[in-house]
Design a protein around this motif. Sequence first.
Motif, PDB file in Angstrom:
ATOM      1  N   GLU A 373      23.607 -13.956  -8.128  1.00 59.65           N
ATOM      2  CA  GLU A 373      24.397 -15.173  -8.262  1.00 59.65           C
ATOM      3  C   GLU A 373      25.897 -14.886  -8.298  1.00 59.65           C
ATOM      4  O   GLU A 373      26.705 -15.775  -8.079  1.00 59.65           O
ATOM      5  N   THR A 374      26.263 -13.645  -8.608  1.00 59.59           N
ATOM      6  CA  THR A 374      27.697 -13.301  -8.662  1.00 59.59           C
ATOM      7  C   THR A 374      28.091 -12.388  -7.514  1.00 59.59           C
ATOM      8  O   THR A 374      29.160 -11.789  -7.541  1.00 59.59           O
ATOM      9  N   ILE A 375      27.238 -12.261  -6.524  1.00 63.11           N
ATOM     10  CA  ILE A 375      27.482 -11.316  -5.449  1.00 63.11           C
ATOM     11  C   ILE A 375      28.758 -11.623  -4.670  1.00 63.11           C
ATOM     12  O   ILE A 375      29.444 -10.720  -4.187  1.00 63.11           O
ATOM     13  N   PHE A 376      29.116 -12.885  -4.551  1.00 63.70           N
ATOM     14  CA  PHE A 376      30.257 -13.249  -3.714  1.00 63.70           C
ATOM     15  C   PHE A 376      31.587 -13.131  -4.440  1.00 63.70           C
ATOM     16  O   PHE A 376      32.642 -13.229  -3.812  1.00 63.70           O
ATOM     17  N   GLN A 377      31.538 -12.932  -5.744  1.00 68.14           N
ATOM     18  CA  GLN A 377      32.776 -12.801  -6.507  1.00 68.14           C
ATOM     19  C   GLN A 377      33.416 -11.445  -6.221  1.00 68.14           C
ATOM     20  O   GLN A 377      32.828 -10.396  -6.473  1.00 68.14           O
ATOM     21  N   GLY A 378      34.593 -11.472  -5.658  1.00 71.39           N
ATOM     22  CA  GLY A 378      35.302 -10.235  -5.358  1.00 71.39           C
ATOM     23  C   GLY A 378      34.842  -9.554  -4.088  1.00 71.39           C
ATOM     24  O   GLY A 378      35.254  -8.420  -3.813  1.00 71.39           O
ATOM     25  N   LEU A 379      33.982 -10.208  -3.302  1.00 68.18           N
ATOM     26  CA  LEU A 379      33.529  -9.629  -2.041  1.00 68.18           C
ATOM     27  C   LEU A 379      34.698  -9.611  -1.060  1.00 68.18           C
ATOM     28  O   LEU A 379      35.247 -10.652  -0.708  1.00 68.18           O
ATOM     29  N   ASP A 380      35.079  -8.411  -0.631  1.00 67.45           N
ATOM     30  CA  ASP A 380      36.305  -8.270   0.160  1.00 67.45           C
ATOM     31  C   ASP A 380      36.033  -8.170   1.660  1.00 67.45           C
ATOM     32  O   ASP A 380      36.679  -7.403   2.377  1.00 67.45           O
ATOM     33  N   VAL A 381      35.049  -8.932   2.135  1.00 69.06           N
ATOM     34  CA  VAL A 381      34.793  -8.999   3.574  1.00 69.06           C
ATOM     35  C   VAL A 381      34.811 -10.476   3.979  1.00 69.06           C
ATOM     36  O   VAL A 381      34.413 -11.349   3.199  1.00 69.06           O
ATOM     37  N   PRO A 382      35.277 -10.791   5.187  1.00 75.68           N
ATOM     38  CA  PRO A 382      35.361 -12.197   5.611  1.00 75.68           C
ATOM     39  C   PRO A 382      33.999 -12.752   6.011  1.00 75.68           C
ATOM     40  O   PRO A 382      33.255 -12.106   6.758  1.00 75.68           O
ATOM     41  N   GLY A 383      33.675 -13.936   5.532  1.00 79.48           N
ATOM     42  CA  GLY A 383      32.404 -14.565   5.831  1.00 79.48           C
ATOM     43  C   GLY A 383      32.111 -14.717   7.312  1.00 79.48           C
ATOM     44  O   GLY A 383      30.998 -14.415   7.757  1.00 79.48           O
ATOM     45  N   PRO A 384      33.076 -15.163   8.132  1.00 75.79           N
ATOM     46  CA  PRO A 384      32.795 -15.362   9.561  1.00 75.79           C
ATOM     47  C   PRO A 384      32.407 -14.099  10.307  1.00 75.79           C
ATOM     48  O   PRO A 384      31.824 -14.168  11.389  1.00 75.79           O
ATOM     49  N   ASP A 385      32.689 -12.926   9.743  1.00 80.31           N
ATOM     50  CA  ASP A 385      32.329 -11.653  10.382  1.00 80.31           C
ATOM     51  C   ASP A 385      31.162 -10.965   9.681  1.00 80.31           C
ATOM     52  O   ASP A 385      30.900  -9.785   9.930  1.00 80.31           O
ATOM     53  N   THR A 386      30.461 -11.707   8.828  1.00 79.23           N
ATOM     54  CA  THR A 386      29.439 -11.108   7.978  1.00 79.23           C
ATOM     55  C   THR A 386      28.064 -11.710   8.229  1.00 79.23           C
ATOM     56  O   THR A 386      27.926 -12.914   8.429  1.00 79.23           O
ATOM     57  N   SER A 387      27.052 -10.844   8.208  1.00 77.52           N
ATOM     58  CA  SER A 387      25.646 -11.274   8.177  1.00 77.52           C
ATOM     59  C   SER A 387      25.124 -11.086   6.758  1.00 77.52           C
ATOM     60  O   SER A 387      25.447 -10.106   6.094  1.00 77.52           O
ATOM     61  N   LEU A 388      24.301 -12.029   6.315  1.00 75.03           N
ATOM     62  CA  LEU A 388      23.753 -12.010   4.958  1.00 75.03           C
ATOM     63  C   LEU A 388      22.235 -11.980   5.031  1.00 75.03           C
ATOM     64  O   LEU A 388      21.622 -12.766   5.761  1.00 75.03           O
ATOM     65  N   ILE A 389      21.626 -11.061   4.284  1.00 75.85           N
ATOM     66  CA  ILE A 389      20.165 -11.015   4.143  1.00 75.85           C
ATOM     67  C   ILE A 389      19.810 -11.491   2.741  1.00 75.85           C
ATOM     68  O   ILE A 389      20.375 -11.017   1.754  1.00 75.85           O
ATOM     69  N   ILE A 390      18.880 -12.441   2.667  1.00 81.15           N
ATOM     70  CA  ILE A 390      18.404 -12.974   1.390  1.00 81.15           C
ATOM     71  C   ILE A 390      16.899 -12.724   1.312  1.00 81.15           C
ATOM     72  O   ILE A 390      16.154 -13.133   2.198  1.00 81.15           O
ATOM     73  N   ASP A 391      16.447 -12.045   0.282  1.00 82.44           N
ATOM     74  CA  ASP A 391      15.021 -11.815   0.060  1.00 82.44           C
ATOM     75  C   ASP A 391      14.742 -11.984  -1.434  1.00 82.44           C
ATOM     76  O   ASP A 391      14.489 -11.017  -2.155  1.00 82.44           O
ATOM     77  N   PRO A 392      14.781 -13.239  -1.923  1.00 78.82           N
ATOM     78  CA  PRO A 392      14.684 -13.492  -3.366  1.00 78.82           C
ATOM     79  C   PRO A 392      13.251 -13.445  -3.868  1.00 78.82           C
ATOM     80  O   PRO A 392      12.299 -13.380  -3.080  1.00 78.82           O
ATOM     81  N   PRO A 393      13.051 -13.499  -5.188  1.00 79.40           N
ATOM     82  CA  PRO A 393      11.702 -13.618  -5.746  1.00 79.40           C
ATOM     83  C   PRO A 393      11.102 -14.982  -5.429  1.00 79.40           C
ATOM     84  O   PRO A 393      11.744 -15.837  -4.797  1.00 79.40           O
ATOM     85  N   ARG A 394       9.861 -15.220  -5.854  1.00 79.35           N
ATOM     86  CA  ARG A 394       9.133 -16.437  -5.487  1.00 79.35           C
ATOM     87  C   ARG A 394       9.863 -17.717  -5.879  1.00 79.35           C
ATOM     88  O   ARG A 394       9.735 -18.743  -5.220  1.00 79.35           O
ATOM     89  N   LYS A 395      10.642 -17.677  -6.956  1.00 75.24           N
ATOM     90  CA  LYS A 395      11.327 -18.890  -7.396  1.00 75.24           C
ATOM     91  C   LYS A 395      12.455 -19.286  -6.467  1.00 75.24           C
ATOM     92  O   LYS A 395      13.017 -20.386  -6.583  1.00 75.24           O
ATOM     93  N   GLY A 396      12.813 -18.431  -5.511  1.00 74.45           N
ATOM     94  CA  GLY A 396      13.871 -18.761  -4.569  1.00 74.45           C
ATOM     95  C   GLY A 396      15.254 -18.515  -5.139  1.00 74.45           C
ATOM     96  O   GLY A 396      15.426 -17.808  -6.138  1.00 74.45           O
ATOM     97  N   CYS A 397      16.244 -19.113  -4.484  1.00 75.53           N
ATOM     98  CA  CYS A 397      17.646 -18.938  -4.888  1.00 75.53           C
ATOM     99  C   CYS A 397      18.066 -20.041  -5.845  1.00 75.53           C
ATOM    100  O   CYS A 397      17.584 -21.173  -5.757  1.00 75.53           O
ATOM    101  N   SER A 398      18.996 -19.727  -6.728  1.00 77.13           N
ATOM    102  CA  SER A 398      19.541 -20.752  -7.616  1.00 77.13           C
ATOM    103  C   SER A 398      20.566 -21.584  -6.863  1.00 77.13           C
ATOM    104  O   SER A 398      21.139 -21.148  -5.853  1.00 77.13           O
ATOM    105  N   ASN A 399      20.812 -22.784  -7.348  1.00 79.21           N
ATOM    106  CA  ASN A 399      21.844 -23.614  -6.731  1.00 79.21           C
ATOM    107  C   ASN A 399      23.213 -22.954  -6.822  1.00 79.21           C
ATOM    108  O   ASN A 399      24.046 -23.094  -5.918  1.00 79.21           O
ATOM    109  N   SER A 400      23.442 -22.213  -7.908  1.00 80.93           N
ATOM    110  CA  SER A 400      24.718 -21.514  -8.065  1.00 80.93           C
ATOM    111  C   SER A 400      24.924 -20.499  -6.949  1.00 80.93           C
ATOM    112  O   SER A 400      26.008 -20.402  -6.361  1.00 80.93           O
ATOM    113  N   PHE A 401      23.874 -19.742  -6.624  1.00 82.94           N
ATOM    114  CA  PHE A 401      23.967 -18.774  -5.532  1.00 82.94           C
ATOM    115  C   PHE A 401      24.247 -19.486  -4.212  1.00 82.94           C
ATOM    116  O   PHE A 401      25.103 -19.072  -3.429  1.00 82.94           O
TER     117      PHE A 401
END
Length: 470
Positions: A373-401
């Motif tokens: 949920e705090t992964i994007f805080q301080g992430l020093d790479v630009p979103g438009p040039d980034t690919s993101l992989i999400i593989d969460p537990p069964r409950k899925g992602c939080s709205n905050s994430f």
Amino acid sequence: MRRDIDKLWASLDVTPTVPADGTAPLELFETVEVRIVALSSTGEGIGLLGSFSSKEDTQDEARKGWLIVIPHVLHGEWVQGRVYRNHRGYSYADLDKVLVPAPDRQKAPCTYFGQCGGCQLQHMTYEDQLAFKKLSVEAAFEAQATILGPVVVEKVWASPDQYGYRTKITPHFDRPKSTTQCPDIGFLQQGRRRVLDVEECIIARPVLNAGLTQSRAYVASHLDTYKRGSTILLREDHQIIQPGEEGNDTDSPKEISRVVTNHKEIVRESFGAYQFEFPAGSFFQNNASILPDLTGYVRDHVQGGEEGRKMRFLVDAYCGSGLFSITCASKSFERVLGVEISEDSVKYARRNVELNQHLLPGVPCTYQVGDAETIFQGLDVPGPDTSLIIDPPRKGCSNSFLDQMIQFGPRRVAYVSCNVVTQARDLAYLEEQCRALHVPGWKLEHLCGFDLFPWTAHVEGVALLVRQEE
């Protein structure tokens, strides 16, 4: 199950007659005969009592529209079941016998099927299992259709191995009743909290079945040491030793497998040219035979290509011991970053970079401990040039994430999920929030399933997204 029940009632335009006190019209252990009119997303059959489809009780208004959930049946079959639990509007029943089987019913390959709760679909051909799992993914996304619109599930990827694929099993046993009688050792019975004695599991790797035999003998000879029940860990340590490496003086790769029972002992999983190390008790995908297809499918997407735009950065939000970030790293990336809440997993992700260094094209792979949920805080790479992989537990992602993901704005996203219901929910939330904020959302380019667990109702969902232009 409630979602499946409500959907069926709506499709049949039937509302069950339920007394104000919720009393079911069926007695426990009562025998009923029904025709199966649908399958639930978890593989059980659903039969309808009353004048609509049943051979009996056609004049009983109290039973009209009442549903019976019963396992190990196929659509269209007439079956007899025995009720063991009642809910509001439906009842669960054990399968007594199939009165009129479907033409495509097959004999289950496992002698424990019908008693063991591990597998749900052994009465289906493998082709029918894949079709059922495709429908399960479709149903999960249809529930979000008002937001996501119509969604096409392209296919469910078959598992190369349908038997002997599981690299980890955890049989149980209850507290021994005496020091002379070994308790049942195996898995929970279908619909019960009791252990079924299982001597061999046909979906487990052969080395694990050998380990199960050894563990049974050990328990039998140490009955006086168990003051309560226990769970046995059986994990395969599978290594591929290349020619010239220590332990292999031949000209061909040498495979070595053994069973590990200590949760803290380090094991290795190998598939293709990749090898991964992690503690035996930690999480790692249990079907290595399909991992080349799964990781390759994700890799092709996160690298970019279809719109001719290569990605510069890769972020793995639930990286574990590095499965996706390592297998998806390519020379097109300037940097690969993984984040995982488990410090132990991060340690092994770093170790696995070293283990697979000969396959990594000089791309720096870094891992840090932190909440997704705090992964994007301080992430020093630009979103438009980034690919993101999400593989969460069964409950899925939080709205905050998901809110932070919208702000970060990765160009390409691969969402891998062991629960397609929460996966569809999360994608619907993303779409709603992007509309509310008047910012570009993501287009669902591809959606498919992967059959990581043949003979069970489980299906892994993979959704590939691309950020829309302003």
